[in-house]
Design an enzyme around this catalytic site. Structure first.
Site, PDB file in Angstrom:
ATOM      1  N   HIS A  22      17.493 -18.732 -48.026  1.00 12.90           N
ATOM      2  CA  HIS A  22      18.476 -18.858 -46.926  1.00 12.90           C
ATOM      3  C   HIS A  22      18.167 -19.705 -45.727  1.00 12.90           C
ATOM      4  O   HIS A  22      18.589 -19.461 -44.695  1.00 12.90           O
ATOM      5  CB  HIS A  22      18.531 -17.440 -46.375  1.00 12.90           C
ATOM      6  CG  HIS A  22      17.482 -16.473 -45.908  1.00 12.90           C
ATOM      7  ND1 HIS A  22      17.240 -15.530 -45.305  1.00 12.90           N
ATOM      8  CD2 HIS A  22      16.105 -16.809 -46.148  1.00 12.90           C
ATOM      9  CE1 HIS A  22      16.054 -14.908 -44.751  1.00 12.90           C
ATOM     10  NE2 HIS A  22      15.361 -15.974 -45.422  1.00 12.90           N
ATOM     11  N   HIS A  23      17.088 -20.426 -45.984  1.00 20.78           N
ATOM     12  CA  HIS A  23      16.689 -21.374 -44.719  1.00 20.78           C
ATOM     13  C   HIS A  23      17.112 -22.747 -45.091  1.00 20.78           C
ATOM     14  O   HIS A  23      16.919 -23.571 -44.164  1.00 20.78           O
ATOM     15  CB  HIS A  23      15.326 -21.321 -44.433  1.00 20.78           C
ATOM     16  CG  HIS A  23      14.672 -19.934 -44.171  1.00 20.78           C
ATOM     17  ND1 HIS A  23      14.944 -19.329 -43.099  1.00 20.78           N
ATOM     18  CD2 HIS A  23      13.510 -19.416 -44.656  1.00 20.78           C
ATOM     19  CE1 HIS A  23      14.447 -18.300 -42.925  1.00 20.78           C
ATOM     20  NE2 HIS A  23      13.357 -18.246 -43.932  1.00 20.78           N
ATOM     21  N   CYS A  24      17.620 -23.057 -46.022  1.00 25.49           N
ATOM     22  CA  CYS A  24      18.153 -24.255 -46.636  1.00 25.49           C
ATOM     23  C   CYS A  24      19.938 -24.238 -46.240  1.00 25.49           C
ATOM     24  O   CYS A  24      20.506 -23.443 -46.595  1.00 25.49           O
ATOM     25  CB  CYS A  24      17.980 -24.554 -48.128  1.00 25.49           C
ATOM     26  SG  CYS A  24      18.474 -26.292 -48.478  1.00 25.49           S
TER      27      CYS A  24
END
Length: 299
Positions: free
Chosen positions: A104-106
């Site tokens: 979820h950080h990409c």
């Protein structure tokens, strides 16, 4: 016209709604032993579920590898080319973790936080393009960190409602991405079970009262566990199991299909907790086989 892809497949209704590949468990010339992430976590979860007689090799769904054309649904070609080059350096090797989902950080044009591919964004875009009747999605992100990647991707997309519960004091602190969050619950250091579970239940119900989605993508990170070196929260193993039960129970009560990804979790004991949570969901009748007939939640 959507491009041709092998990611979608028919599978027997005798299968459990659990998707897995042994490729999720990575090794990189021994460097994985120095990394805070348990890179074998997903294999351990599967082994625990085998030991408990929940699954066999014939009753799980084998994951398929995304092609470059699949990834281009979300990512820019420039980003993918940059990623290929970065793989050649050990400095960036952890950006290539391909393990279990919930990156979820990409976002479409930028990696970060051990996340190389925007799988949550890709799953939702594929569903919108390819599945009749799915035009609205809700992301329930309960990893300890803000899910800034999918937030950046969907910041102007009114079809996607984002609920995010995270430790306000830790990475990434992405102010711009927070604009995409429709229901933001920021936690303090050391938040414990009672407060956490009350907020999860209240806000999941509230989110689904605001918008009734066609699908829920549930980011079920276990880095909320007490003692996690990166999460900074103090949730017990029983609290994590109860959290998942709350989310699945609410989804089932409203007949909304759910896709669960397991995301962060940086302690050796998290694999056992994930397996115990899946077993609890099975025992409560919240997951099962025969998805084609019953539209039951997926993991």
């Amino acid at each position: 016209m959507p491009h041709a892809t092998q990611l979608y497949q028919d599978f027997p209704t005798t299968c459990w709604p659990i998707v897995y590949s042994s490729d999720y468990n990575i090794t990189f010339i021994g460097l994985e032993k120095l990394h805070p992430f348990d890179s074998g976590k997903w294999g351990k979860v599967i082994n625990f579920l085998r030991e408990e007689k929940l699954i066999t090799n014939d009753t799980i769904v084998t994951a398929r590898e995304a092609t470059e054309e699949d990834l281009l649904v979300v990512h820019t070609r420039r980003y993918l080319n940059k990623l290929k080059k970065s793989f050649e350096t050990t400095e960036n090797s952890d950006r290539w973790n391909n393990n279990g989902g919930g990156f979820h950080h990409c976002s479409g044009d930028k990696g970060g936080g051990f996340c190389a591919y925007a799988d949550i964004t890709l799953a939702i875009k594929f569903l919108f393009e390819r599945v009749e009747g799915i035009s609205k999605a809700t992301i329930i992100d309960l990893d300890a960190h803000q899910g800034n990647g999918h937030e950046r991707d969907f910041i102007d997309d009114k079809r996607v409602y984002i609920m995010d519960v995270y430790n306000r004091h830790i990475y990434p602190g992405d102010t711009m991405a927070k604009r995409a969050i429709k229901r933001k619950i920021e936690l303090d250091w050391g938040t414990e079970d009672k407060e956490y579970l009350q907020k999860v239940e209240t806000h999941v119900k509230g989110a689904l009262n605001e918008v009734t989605p066609d699908v829920i993508v549930y980011n079920a990170g276990t880095d909320i566990l007490d003692g996690d070196p990166l999460g900074g929260l103090s949730i017990s193993p029983q609290g994590i199991i109860k959290r998942d039960e709350i989310v699945f129970s609410i989804a089932r009560s409203r007949s909304i299909p759910i896709l669960m990804v397991t995301s962060g979790g940086y302690q050796k004991r998290t694999a056992r907790i994930i397996a115990d949570s899946i077993l609890n969901l099975r025992n409560l009748g919240l997951i099962g086989k025969a998805l084609a007939e019953t539209h039951e939640p997926r993991i």
